[in-house]
Design a protein around this motif. Sequence first.
Motif, PDB file in Angstrom:
ATOM      1  N   GLY A  33      -4.220   6.819  -4.096  1.00  0.00           N
ATOM      2  CA  GLY A  33      -5.183   5.737  -4.221  1.00  0.00           C
ATOM      3  C   GLY A  33      -6.488   6.184  -4.858  1.00  0.00           C
ATOM      4  N   THR A  55      -2.368  -8.077  -3.952  1.00  0.00           N
ATOM      5  CA  THR A  55      -2.645  -7.816  -2.537  1.00  0.00           C
ATOM      6  C   THR A  55      -1.829  -8.695  -1.594  1.00  0.00           C
ATOM      7  OG1 THR A  55      -4.489  -9.395  -2.590  1.00  0.00           O
ATOM      8  CG2 THR A  55      -5.004  -7.074  -3.035  1.00  0.00           C
ATOM      9  N   GLU A  66       0.819  -1.210   0.000  1.00  0.00           N
ATOM     10  CA  GLU A  66       0.000   0.000   0.000  1.00  0.00           C
ATOM     11  C   GLU A  66       0.855   1.264   0.000  1.00  0.00           C
ATOM     12  OE1 GLU A  66      -2.536  -0.557   3.378  1.00  0.00           O
ATOM     13  OE2 GLU A  66      -3.633  -2.220   2.470  1.00  0.00           O
ATOM     14  N   GLU A  67       1.841   1.267  -0.883  1.00  0.00           N
ATOM     15  CA  GLU A  67       2.721   2.428  -1.032  1.00  0.00           C
ATOM     16  C   GLU A  67       2.733   2.897  -2.495  1.00  0.00           C
ATOM     17  OE1 GLU A  67       6.643   2.116   0.699  1.00  0.00           O
ATOM     18  OE2 GLU A  67       5.954   0.602   2.124  1.00  0.00           O
ATOM     19  N   GLN A 126      -2.433  -0.054  -9.952  1.00  0.00           N
ATOM     20  CA  GLN A 126      -2.979   0.285  -8.641  1.00  0.00           C
ATOM     21  C   GLN A 126      -4.486   0.516  -8.708  1.00  0.00           C
ATOM     22  OE1 GLN A 126      -1.923   0.516  -5.524  1.00  0.00           O
ATOM     23  NE2 GLN A 126      -3.692   1.586  -4.666  1.00  0.00           N
TER      24      GLN A 126
END
Length: 609
Positions: free
Chosen positions: A429, A467, A377-378, A460
């Motif tokens: 995001g 994931t 999650e970067e 993304q």
Amino acid sequence: MRMMVILLFGVLPALGAAVFVPPDDTRVLFRRDLLPIDTDTMRVLSKHLTALSRAPAGDDPAQARATAQLLAVATRLDPANRPARDLGRRLADGAPVPAVAPAVRQRALAETWHIVGWLLHEAAGAEGALLGNLLLDALHLVDPRHPSAERHDAAGEAARWDGVVAGVDRFRKGEVPAETPPAAAPDPMPAPDLMPAPSPPDEAPPVAAPPIPLRQATVHTPIYTYSRDYEQHLGVVPVVMTVQDDGEVSGLEMEFVPEFDSPVLEGMRLAVGASLQRTWPTLPRGKRVIFSTNQERYASRNGTALSGPMALLLHSAMTGKKLRPDLHFLGEVDVQGALVAPKRGWDLLRGLRRGPGGTLLVPAAFQPELEALLVLEEPEFFVKYEVLVVSSLAAALTLGSVDDSPAGQAEASALFETVRTAASKTPVGQLAVNKIFRARLDAIRTKAPHHLSANMLLLQGSSSRPTKLKSGILARDIRNTLDSIAWIERAEIRSLDPGKLEASWTTARRQLDTLRKFTERADAPLLDQAEAVVNTLRNMARSKRLDTKGKSEVHQRQIYDSHLALKDGLRRLRIRLAPLTGDPLPEGPAAEMPPPSDEPSDGEDARKE
């Protein structure tokens, strides 16, 4: 005893009556970058093979060929192994070579067989199996009584060594040719004044070494360095190259400031030289090239990570193309001079994640590691850095220079700046699923297919976003957590502070807990095992706190048991991680620790570890 002294300090004939045919060092024997062992293990193995090559072959051509095989592998495992190259030249010249001490030979055999056992394990992969079988081709003759010698695959040996080491017939002593009748006398030679004057041979003009039009350049890269107080840390470092004229050096000399002493230094010099000679077969002479790492000493744990930046800087100097001031480069060059993914790239990437941003060039093979940042999650990483994929040093120089961008790259970079502007106001995001934003990313990718940032940001915002971490990357993160508590494994038990033990446990568990939601179900047992090892720190800390005076036999026993469980657990977990991380297997079982004394004195155990 006198005979033993002669064996150790005398010299032996090179190969007796057998003929030594040196191996061809220009052929590829195996992919060094794909081996499941680290560079330190490669150097140690190369040293052992060199020692085993010093045993006399006598009249046996098969033993002479085995020596050539050992040297061929030794020089490929460690291109900086000069003793191996010198030994090959001495054997080819028929010169005597120093004998190897029996103890040295036995240790070399034992450790080499240990590594071969790992290489032939299914988890070592195809390249590991290839190296294991190459070693078996020689070892089954050098040490035929070893149980593993029976695993020798004779049927595939010829194919493995094709073009590198000659067949055994070439190593046999040549037969004396039969006498042949004298040839008929030639016609009388004409008088000198009747013979035409011989024309002078055509001489090729000397190949001029290219000039170096650019004398200074800088590129940024993440590496481990030692500060002036000898603390090691990871960060993005500007690597500055300066070229000086020096009539005292014969060729192109490479030096580091600050200086550091490590076997990887010579390996990097050879790799960088090979990369230059792909373009310039004749290199400049009388030049001293100094690489500065921001006044901090290069750490050997980097391996050859600096070889890529060094090669890029020298290509910039040789072509005169200036590099972009914000350029970052993460890649290595191998012994053939080709651009490859960095061996410890995932660890070094942590430095970039904390870095300032800019333009980042990476080899295509490094894409899986970068994709893992989406799992963690970067996605902001791909906005902070404009990441571009390069397939060669020439491509890196083209994309990284100030005035040499290929068609479409300038337009793509201009569009990417608008992406950065948008991301400064809205989370990445959210932008990644925005249709207008995605259309802009798609335009960037169309103009520059090598634009990895655009591709990753599109991924993304898609339903295909990964994931879960791949097993190899998860294993490297677990290994890094183990490294953070390894100091306890080596510490003296009496000196351990319960507060520091609990702090280490808290930090390590937090790291593992963070990985839990990114772990595939099949890899969960690996994480469970790591947590069990880390939890021994909490048990040790509790026993330390309960034993307030250091005299409780029960608590002392618990402390020792926990420490022993930690050492054994770390060793078992490292064995399990090794096939995934490429690290060497730990040697030997965990050493048993003596029990606490029944008669403590002055608050301490009378018996030492």
